[in-house]
Write a protein that holds these residues in place. Structure first.
Motif, PDB file in Angstrom:
ATOM      1  N   ILE A   1       0.814  -1.214   0.000  1.00 12.90           N
ATOM      2  CA  ILE A   1       0.000   0.000   0.000  1.00 12.90           C
ATOM      3  C   ILE A   1       0.849   1.267   0.000  1.00 12.90           C
ATOM      4  CG2 ILE A   1      -0.189   0.085   2.526  1.00 12.90           C
ATOM      5  CD1 ILE A   1      -3.032   0.908   0.096  1.00 12.90           C
ATOM      6  N   ALA A   2       2.027   1.213   0.618  1.00 12.54           N
ATOM      7  CA  ALA A   2       2.859   2.410   0.731  1.00 12.54           C
ATOM      8  C   ALA A   2       3.365   2.882  -0.625  1.00 12.54           C
ATOM      9  CB  ALA A   2       4.029   2.139   1.669  1.00 12.54           C
ATOM     10  N   GLU A   3       3.626   1.931  -1.547  1.00 10.51           N
ATOM     11  CA  GLU A   3       4.158   2.304  -2.855  1.00 10.51           C
ATOM     12  C   GLU A   3       3.105   2.290  -3.958  1.00 10.51           C
ATOM     13  OE1 GLU A   3       5.293  -0.320  -1.121  1.00 10.51           O
ATOM     14  OE2 GLU A   3       7.166   0.427  -0.244  1.00 10.51           O
ATOM     15  N   ALA A   4       1.897   1.842  -3.659  1.00  9.13           N
ATOM     16  CA  ALA A   4       0.857   1.711  -4.684  1.00  9.13           C
ATOM     17  C   ALA A   4       0.350   3.072  -5.121  1.00  9.13           C
ATOM     18  CB  ALA A   4      -0.298   0.862  -4.160  1.00  9.13           C
ATOM     19  N   HIS A   5      -0.117   3.137  -6.350  1.00  5.46           N
ATOM     20  CA  HIS A   5      -0.663   4.369  -6.897  1.00  5.46           C
ATOM     21  C   HIS A   5      -2.176   4.434  -6.715  1.00  5.46           C
ATOM     22  CE1 HIS A   5      -2.370   6.985 -10.043  1.00  5.46           C
ATOM     23  NE2 HIS A   5      -1.246   7.676  -9.957  1.00  5.46           N
TER      24      HIS A   5
END
Length: 562
Positions: A60-64
């Motif tokens: 989730i931290a790197e998702a767009h």
């Protein structure tokens, strides 16, 4: 590399979205409460959907973008809040049944888009009932246009026709073109005067027509006679008891007049009514009467009290109970050219509203008298038959033999099939539209039973969620030859890649289809559109393959401004 898109909740709709995104080449991972058959642990994270650990495991931290696709509004809200805590910048596509809540969240939160499966699917059901084999919808020129696929066969009227001839019609939008051989976009086909050949496919949008509600004098008179017949049917017990009461009053009146020549008819009537109703009367009528008249009076008082008590109860039940509503609904049932909607589910009430707003007469059949949408339907003066639509008598009461179409849209697949089969048995030629929740079996049901349309809301709504996840202000979407296409609006800015370009040139280069452009609140279409040079402030409406949109989105700094 961490996935760019996360799909949370792989139910019927969620898994369809997941597969569509992967099919279009997007980097996508799913989250579900249990393992999904055929999917690896790397593709689907198993755990509680709203748990921080599950979302973190999915990246989730790197998702767009996060697509939340469960059918539980409360759970979707929890997932959304947890995701925003973990990644405040993430773009969220949220599924909400409560559209009012969804709209409020869209206004309050940035990068938040609410979509409703019911809202996306209902127009397609409506278009199908109207005789349009729609595969989707698109919002153009402040209207919702049905989208359909035209396959050019040997006897098709467009065989050999130039695509440029179709381009000239303002009531038809060419959205996508797949030639039987090679590859060519719509604009190139228009400019080169390409002719349609057998095997070609076209996706087109057709401008909807609003049917004015006009009732002739003859139809109004027929309606009045129908109302009289329905009144006799629903109020016959009340009328019958009133006749009994009237006979008792007359019998008493004539008896008193005959027994006492000095009393007038009016005085006798006054006494009889007062005695029977308990309101009191002129007791001198029987004071000096023979014992037989007094005994007659006692008997009539007892009988009258019983009759008037029963009549009052019937009258109260008719006025305050359900009988009056049943009478009013039955009296309003159209005699012909109406649509029968079986089941006031969430999608059912949307279909009813859309047909009503389009000027068509509708009849609703619903088993649950406490269904919250019954009042909504009656508020639009739409008749509601509270009965089981799978019964022959119920469908006959809705005048199925003269109806235009039947829509079986309850929340139970088996019930919908039963209703559809019964409708076909009663009226073999009537078009029947069936709601089948399971997208994997909807096509099979269509093939086995040969109904006019068997539609799955999940199948219809999934492309819109997938298109929204890929980016942009999506106004429509669809699938042709397993390729997802999207329609959206893009505002031209000074740094926009289309700025200062001819529409016809940039359309061929970027492989999109221009629908129209808004210039100073004026709409430009047709040939004038192709000859337009795009300037800052213009709003261009276009369609293009979703995988192309995904590529633009993934190239930093080169996405289409929306």
């Amino acid at each position: 590399m961490k996935p760019r898109i996360i799909v949370c909740g792989l139910g019927r709709t969620g898994y369809k979205i997941f597969r569509l995104l992967r099919q279009q080449g997007a980097l996508v991972v799913g989250i579900h409460r249990k393992p999904v058959s055929g999917e690896t642990a790397a593709n689907v994270i198993v755990g509680e959907l709203h748990a921080a650990s599950t979302l973190q495991a999915a990246g989730i931290a790197e998702a767009h973008t996060l697509v939340i696709a469960t059918s539980d509004d409360a759970l979707n809200l929890s997932i959304m809040m947890q995701a925003r805590v973990l990644n405040p910048q993430i773009r969220i596509i949220n599924r909400f049944y409560n559209t009012n809540l969804g709209e409020r969240l869209d206004q309050t939160l940035s990068n938040h888009l609410s979509l409703s499966v019911v809202g996306l699917a209902a127009p397609v059901f409506t278009f199908a009932a109207l005789g349009n084999k729609a595969i989707g919808q698109i919002k153009l020129l402040e209207q919702t246009w049905p989208i359909q696929e035209e396959y050019i066969h040997e006897n098709h009227p467009w065989k050999g026709k130039k695509i440029s001839d179709l381009w000239e019609d303002p009531t038809r939008m060419l959205i996508y073109y797949v030639p039987v051989q090679g590859k060519m976009n719509v604009v190139s086909a228009v400019l080169s005067e390409q002719q349609l050949r057998v095997g070609d496919r076209l996706i087109i949008g057709t401008q909807p027509r609003i049917r004015p509600q006009r009732k002739s004098l003859v139809r109004k008179l027929l309606k009045i006679f129908a109302n009289i017949r329905e009144f006799q049917k629903h109020a016959q017990s009340v009328v019958g008891m009133a006749i009994v009461l009237f006979v008792i009053i007359l019998l008493s009146t004539f008896t008193y007049v005959a027994s006492k020549h000095s009393i007038t008819f009016i005085d006798a009537l006054y006494f009889a009514v007062g005695m029977i109703t308990g309101a009191g009367g002129n007791d001198k009528v029987v004071e000096n009467a023979p014992d037989s008249i007094k005994l007659f009076t006692v008997v009539i008082m007892l009988i009258g009290a019983a009759v008037i008590g029963i009549w009052y109860a019937m009258l109260t039940d008719f006025i305050l109970g359900s009988r009056l509503k049943q009478f009013l609904d039955a009296a309003r049932i159209p005699q012909h050219h109406h649509y029968i909607v079986c089941g006031l589910s969430g999608i059912g009430i949307r279909i009813v509203q859309q047909l009503h707003l389009s000027g068509h007469e509708v009849v609703v059949i619903e088993t649950d008298a406490n269904n919250r949408y019954v009042t909504t339907a009656r508020g639009m003066s739409i008749p509601v038959i509270l009965a089981d639509a799978s019964f022959r008598a119920t469908l006959q009461a809705s005048n199925i033999n003269t109806a235009t179409a039947v829509l079986a849209v309850t929340s139970n697949d088996a019930t919908n099939l039963e209703i559809a089969l019964k409708a076909k048995a009663l009226a073999p030629k009537i078009p029947v539209i069936v709601n089948y929740a399971d997208p994997d079996f909807a096509g099979m049901a269509q093939q086995v039973f040969d109904f006019e349309a068997v539609l799955s809301p999940a199948e219809l709504a999934a492309p819109a969620f997938a298109a929204a996840a890929l980016g942009g202000r999506i106004i429509g979407n669809g699938i042709i030859a397993d390729n997802l296409w999207v329609a959206f609006a893009t505002t031209i800015t000074p740094i926009h890649p289309f700025c200062d370009e001819w529409v016809k040139d940039v359309a061929k280069f970027a492989d999109f289809v221009p629908l129209y452009v808004e210039i100073n609140h004026e709409t430009v279409q047709g040939w004038d559109l192709l000859e337009t040079i795009l300037a800052p402030g213009d709003v261009l409406y276009l369609t293009m393959p979703a995988n192309r949109l995904n590529q633009l989105w993934r190239e930093e700094g080169k996405g289409i401004g929306v």
